[in-house]
Scaffold this active site. Structure first.
Site, PDB file in Angstrom:
ATOM      1  CB  ALA A  65      16.687  43.084 -10.414  1.00  0.00           C
ATOM      2  N   GLY A 109      18.275  47.261  -7.892  1.00  0.00           N
ATOM      3  CA  GLY A 109      18.233  47.269  -8.852  1.00  0.00           C
ATOM      4  C   GLY A 109      18.220  49.030  -9.394  1.00  0.00           C
ATOM      5  CD  GLU A 112      23.097  47.545  -7.286  1.00  0.00           C
ATOM      6  OE1 GLU A 112      21.962  46.821  -8.709  1.00  0.00           O
ATOM      7  OE2 GLU A 112      23.699  46.895  -7.947  1.00  0.00           O
ATOM      8  CD  GLU A 132      20.381  43.871  -4.107  1.00  0.00           C
ATOM      9  OE1 GLU A 132      20.360  44.953  -2.910  1.00  0.00           O
ATOM     10  OE2 GLU A 132      20.787  45.199  -4.465  1.00  0.00           O
TER      11      GLU A 132
HETATM   12  N1  CO8 Z   1       9.889  42.356  -7.975  1.00  0.00           N
HETATM   13  C1  CO8 Z   1       9.119  42.030  -9.020  1.00  0.00           C
HETATM   14  N2  CO8 Z   1       7.757  42.975  -8.233  1.00  0.00           N
HETATM   15  C2  CO8 Z   1       7.941  43.308  -8.003  1.00  0.00           C
HETATM   16  C3  CO8 Z   1       8.820  44.153  -6.727  1.00  0.00           C
HETATM   17  C4  CO8 Z   1      10.633  43.917  -7.734  1.00  0.00           C
HETATM   18  N3  CO8 Z   1      11.617  44.183  -7.482  1.00  0.00           N
HETATM   19  N4  CO8 Z   1       8.678  45.065  -6.061  1.00  0.00           N
HETATM   20  C5  CO8 Z   1       7.414  45.564  -6.113  1.00  0.00           C
HETATM   21  N5  CO8 Z   1       7.117  44.568  -6.999  1.00  0.00           N
HETATM   22  C6  CO8 Z   1       5.232  44.147  -7.147  1.00  0.00           C
HETATM   23  C7  CO8 Z   1       4.679  43.269  -5.662  1.00  0.00           C
HETATM   24  O1  CO8 Z   1       5.539  42.410  -6.113  1.00  0.00           O
HETATM   25  C8  CO8 Z   1       3.723  43.694  -6.079  1.00  0.00           C
HETATM   26  O2  CO8 Z   1       3.144  43.260  -7.032  1.00  0.00           O
HETATM   27  P1  CO8 Z   1       1.575  42.491  -6.710  1.00  0.00           P
HETATM   28  O3  CO8 Z   1       0.333  43.849  -6.390  1.00  0.00           O
HETATM   29  O4  CO8 Z   1       0.980  41.389  -8.360  1.00  0.00           O
HETATM   30  O5  CO8 Z   1       1.498  41.369  -5.038  1.00  0.00           O
HETATM   31  C9  CO8 Z   1       3.144  45.218  -6.679  1.00  0.00           C
HETATM   32  O6  CO8 Z   1       4.604  45.315  -7.237  1.00  0.00           O
HETATM   33  C10 CO8 Z   1       3.186  46.367  -5.898  1.00  0.00           C
HETATM   34  O7  CO8 Z   1       3.994  46.112  -4.112  1.00  0.00           O
HETATM   35  P2  CO8 Z   1       4.132  45.896  -2.935  1.00  0.00           P
HETATM   36  O8  CO8 Z   1       2.425  45.682  -2.789  1.00  0.00           O
HETATM   37  O9  CO8 Z   1       5.448  45.281  -2.109  1.00  0.00           O
HETATM   38  O10 CO8 Z   1       4.275  47.210  -2.595  1.00  0.00           O
HETATM   39  P3  CO8 Z   1       4.663  47.938  -0.361  1.00  0.00           P
HETATM   40  O11 CO8 Z   1       4.031  49.429  -1.278  1.00  0.00           O
HETATM   41  O12 CO8 Z   1       4.219  47.022   0.061  1.00  0.00           O
HETATM   42  O13 CO8 Z   1       5.683  47.916  -0.598  1.00  0.00           O
HETATM   43  C11 CO8 Z   1       8.303  48.239  -1.606  1.00  0.00           C
HETATM   44  C12 CO8 Z   1       6.659  48.930  -1.344  1.00  0.00           C
HETATM   45  C13 CO8 Z   1       8.729  48.363   0.165  1.00  0.00           C
HETATM   46  C14 CO8 Z   1       8.705  48.107  -2.995  1.00  0.00           C
HETATM   47  C15 CO8 Z   1       8.488  46.322  -2.012  1.00  0.00           C
HETATM   48  O14 CO8 Z   1       7.943  46.118  -2.679  1.00  0.00           O
HETATM   49  C16 CO8 Z   1       9.208  45.730  -2.007  1.00  0.00           C
HETATM   50  O15 CO8 Z   1      10.493  45.283  -1.186  1.00  0.00           O
HETATM   51  N6  CO8 Z   1       9.345  45.593  -3.089  1.00  0.00           N
HETATM   52  C17 CO8 Z   1      10.827  44.568  -3.874  1.00  0.00           C
HETATM   53  C18 CO8 Z   1      12.602  44.917  -3.412  1.00  0.00           C
HETATM   54  C19 CO8 Z   1      13.723  44.777  -3.515  1.00  0.00           C
HETATM   55  O16 CO8 Z   1      13.711  43.938  -2.833  1.00  0.00           O
HETATM   56  N7  CO8 Z   1      13.764  44.563  -4.992  1.00  0.00           N
HETATM   57  C20 CO8 Z   1      15.554  44.010  -5.021  1.00  0.00           C
HETATM   58  C21 CO8 Z   1      15.275  43.439  -5.873  1.00  0.00           C
HETATM   59  S1  CO8 Z   1      16.597  42.433  -6.057  1.00  0.00           S
HETATM   60  C22 CO8 Z   1      17.900  43.364  -6.954  1.00  0.00           C
HETATM   61  O17 CO8 Z   1      16.911  44.700  -7.356  1.00  0.00           O
HETATM   62  C23 CO8 Z   1      18.865  42.928  -7.708  1.00  0.00           C
HETATM   63  C24 CO8 Z   1      20.045  44.305  -8.491  1.00  0.00           C
HETATM   64  C25 CO8 Z   1      20.972  43.162  -8.880  1.00  0.00           C
HETATM   65  C26 CO8 Z   1      21.107  44.029 -10.632  1.00  0.00           C
HETATM   66  C27 CO8 Z   1      20.220  44.809 -11.421  1.00  0.00           C
HETATM   67  C28 CO8 Z   1      19.824  45.553 -12.630  1.00  0.00           C
HETATM   68  C29 CO8 Z   1      18.964  46.365 -12.964  1.00  0.00           C
END
Ligand code: CO8
Length: 258
Positions: A65, A109, A112, A132
């Site tokens: 998400a 998400g 999911e 999460e």
């Molecule tokens: N939301 C918003 N932006 C994101 C997300 C995200 N989930 N994941 C990555 N991005 C953005 C980063 O902020 C970054 O943006 P910017 O360049 O502007 O700084 C860009 O994408 C590239 O990301 P990274 O620089 O972090 O790239 P890496 O290759 O270093 O890392 C990862 C990739 C491992 C995927 C890392 O981005 C990461 O850990 N992302 C978050 C993963 C996460 O925590 N996911 C869970 C989110 S909470 C959730 O899903 C709740 C679910 C509830 C129901 C959902 C229904 C749909």
């Protein structure tokens, strides 16, 4: 309908929905979720479409998400808007088969959403996770429920509590994904599976999806009764006559959805 965050292509009975937010690792904001649900609903209503595929980029199916969108929300905001409730209900109502073709990250998400599809085909570089916990929250669209049913309690607890990622190989071993293929072959494999399904009788296809999903919602004896009744109902179709006649005549069946 024109979409902002997904690319939709309908070809040869298959609707392919590509999540397209490359700057945010395909994070699922409300617009993406609404658009995916709309494209699937349009596919359900379109006579030409028999199967849908949801995919992302090579690097990310969806990294969860959208954290930016959620970060400022309060309990009252998410509870009163029933955050993710609407897309969840809409996804559950899709009647035609949906395949998730996953390359790269399928996290939170994203994992999911893939699990809400009917089956998952993964590229060798796919990574699944429910991280999460690292954000001080928990899964909210099936990560504690569907994942547990796919991979069992121990692995689900491990994934949800530690936030660790699962490789495609581990995910296949654990029963989360149905096949793992080289990244270059992912869409070819998903399209091939979709084409195979598209050739079958539509009634049998819808009945199988409904019946398998029923197994998650009911007891074994009720599920077996449901299955048997739906099985009986397929004998009212011309496709049953055609399928069985074709077998006996040693030829390919010509299903006509009748
Ligand atoms: N939301 C918003 N932006 C994101 C997300 C995200 N989930 N994941 C990555 N991005 C953005 C980063 O902020 C970054 O943006 P910017 O360049 O502007 O700084 C860009 O994408 C590239 O990301 P990274 O620089 O972090 O790239 P890496 O290759 O270093 O890392 C990862 C990739 C491992 C995927 C890392 O981005 C990461 O850990 N992302 C978050 C993963 C996460 O925590 N996911 C869970 C989110 S909470 C959730 O899903 C709740 C679910 C509830 C129901 C959902 C229904 C749909």
């Amino acid at each position: 309908m024109a979409f902002e965050t997904i690319i939709v292509d309908i070809d040869d009975h298959v609707c392919t929905i590509k999540i397209n937010r490359p700057d945010a690792m395909n994070a699922l904001n409300q617009v993406v979720l609404h658009e995916i649900c709309t494209a699937l609903e349009e596919g359900d209503a379109n006579e030409k479409v028999r199967v849908s595929i949801i995919t992302g980029s090579e690097k990310a199916f969806a990294a969860g998400a959208d954290i930016k969108e959620m970060s400022e929300q309060s309990f009252v905001d998410v509870a009163s808007s029933d955050l993710f409730g609407a897309p969840h209900r809409r996804l559950q109502k899709i009647r035609k088969p949906v395949i998730a073709a996953v390359s790269g990250y399928a996290l939170g998400g994203g994992c999911e959403l893939a699990m809400a599809c009917d089956f998952i085909i993964a590229a060798e570089n796919a990574k699944f996770g429910q991280p999460e916990i690292n954000l001080g929250v928990m899964a909210g669209l099936g990560g504690t429920q569907r994942l547990t049913r796919f991979v069992g309690k121990s692995k689900s607890m491990d994934m949800n509590l530690t936030g660790r990622f699962m490789t495609a190989e581990e995910a296949e071993r654990a029963g989360l994904v149905s096949r793992v293929v080289p990244a270059k072959k992912l869409m070819e494999e998903a399209q091939g599976a979709a084409q195979k399904i598209a050739e079958k009788s539509k009634f049998a296809t819808l009945a199988i999806k409904e019946s398998v999903n029923r197994s998650y919602e009911t007891t074994l004896s009720e599920g077996l009764l449901f299955e048997r009744r739906v099985f009986h109902s397929l004998f009212a179709t011309e496709d049953q006559k055609e399928g069985m006649a074709a077998f006996l005549e040693k030829r390919e069946p010509q299903f006509r959805d009748k």
